[in-house]
Design an enzyme around this catalytic site. Sequence first.
Site, PDB file in Angstrom:
ATOM      1  N   GLU A 179     -20.548   6.486  11.565  1.00  0.00           N
ATOM      2  CA  GLU A 179     -20.940   5.185  11.028  1.00  0.00           C
ATOM      3  C   GLU A 179     -22.243   4.625  11.610  1.00  0.00           C
ATOM      4  O   GLU A 179     -22.264   3.569  12.261  1.00  0.00           O
ATOM      5  CB  GLU A 179     -19.816   4.185  11.219  1.00  0.00           C
ATOM      6  CG  GLU A 179     -18.570   4.545  10.438  1.00  0.00           C
ATOM      7  CD  GLU A 179     -17.473   3.495  10.497  1.00  0.00           C
ATOM      8  OE1 GLU A 179     -16.571   3.545   9.650  1.00  0.00           O
ATOM      9  OE2 GLU A 179     -17.533   2.614  11.393  1.00  0.00           O
ATOM     10  N   GLU A 227     -12.215   8.792   7.632  1.00  0.00           N
ATOM     11  CA  GLU A 227     -11.443   7.612   8.026  1.00  0.00           C
ATOM     12  C   GLU A 227     -10.952   6.901   6.783  1.00  0.00           C
ATOM     13  O   GLU A 227     -11.697   6.716   5.819  1.00  0.00           O
ATOM     14  CB  GLU A 227     -12.256   6.612   8.857  1.00  0.00           C
ATOM     15  CG  GLU A 227     -12.551   7.018  10.272  1.00  0.00           C
ATOM     16  CD  GLU A 227     -13.275   5.922  11.061  1.00  0.00           C
ATOM     17  OE1 GLU A 227     -13.109   4.723  10.717  1.00  0.00           O
ATOM     18  OE2 GLU A 227     -14.006   6.267  11.996  1.00  0.00           O
TER      19      GLU A 227
END
Length: 456
Positions: A171, A366
């Site tokens: 991320e 995720e």
Amino acid sequence: MPQEPIEPMPAFPPGFLWGASASAFQTEGAADAEGKGPSGWDAFAAQGRIKDGSDAARGTGFHERYREDVALLAGLGADAFRFSVSWPRVVPAGSGPVNARGLDFYDRLVDELCAHGITPAPTLYHWDTPLPLEEAGGWLRRDTALRFADYASAVAQRLADRVPLWMTLNEPAEVTLLGYALGEHAPGKQLLFDALPAAHHQLLAHGLAVSALRAAGARSVGVAVSHSPVRAAGDSEEDRFAAELYDTLTNRLFADPLLTGAYPDENIAALMPGPVADDLGVIARPLDFYGVNYYHPMLVGAPADDAPGGFAGVGMPAGLPFGLRDIDCEEHTDFGWPVVPDGLRELLVSLGGRYGDRLPPVIITENGCSYDGLDDGRRIAFLDAHLRSLHRAMGEGADVRGYFTWSLTDNIEWVEGASRRFGLVHIDYETLRRTPKASYHWYRDMIAAQKRGRDD
């Protein structure tokens, strides 16, 4: 306690990878053990920035109790475990000598996973920049990318003989926006658009690490990028412009360089440091898979003083050229995030449409939700609905090879501390006792049913 399925889950293809995820800072603890150095997040936590005062230095005790957690993974029937390697545990100063004792821990973890037939899937950077590098400028400096490549090489030289699946970064959008633009996460800088060099240097670090990993024998290399479908709040030209800009800054700013070798806008490229054209050639080195982290869509419109909403639970400052709106839906998690399962299908189909054959096979790295309680039926409903959405996306042509839920256990949810519980396994933060939740048993039974279906 086996869980009755809501209805039979449709069959995923043979070889589909089932797993769960975790990260070092959120779980390991042992902040001073075996020569580990401090990270930027350790320093941020020491400033009292974790809202509920949770002890991030203790985490969930994973460093000492990893065998127990690997046994929980084996009990799930998981094919793989996505964990992160702590950069300051391996290279305490961020550069210079490698801490062999720190690498020894990951050696033991990898061996334990392999002994249970579980594929180790490490992420090299999940936000814990070594503090000396952070204090020198962190991701605003090009040197951090170079040091990251050295660290990646050291880890791969030790582990690549047993680790087939690697991720470089987790991320980079959140690090850039929350850490450097808005100041809500470490290192707490509030640079707004002057944070863009942090994005570029993370992407450069990724490209350099891809080469370092392959040179050390890594077989399958990817990255884990957060993505959200962005929807315009209205039909006005101002709303559409705001949504397009937000999509550019949070999705395309990272995916375009990785997958096409170009920034999505020449004005953004002009703001990036260094020999940008040369760097883009490094950033876009071919990947074996593209990791997608999905939680919910974003609703974006023209800026308005009275508009609610924010990024990852963080309110947006005034003066930005867009405003975030709350999504109207029936269900929200305990974190307040909207539950929009079809957004996963929407996202995957749109990624395929945007990037075509430049998009490698996808792994969902995720996907999860924060709910309290051991009898967590709402988490079961969340996972069930998102997996069905994923299956529909695959029926529409999305090439998805695996799914990692976030997360195996409850953990220190960054500035939220222990108050947000994403785990399939409950953590008692006083005793560190692990207790599987109803969702653990549901996920176990779903995986077992998928594997039985392959064998029938």
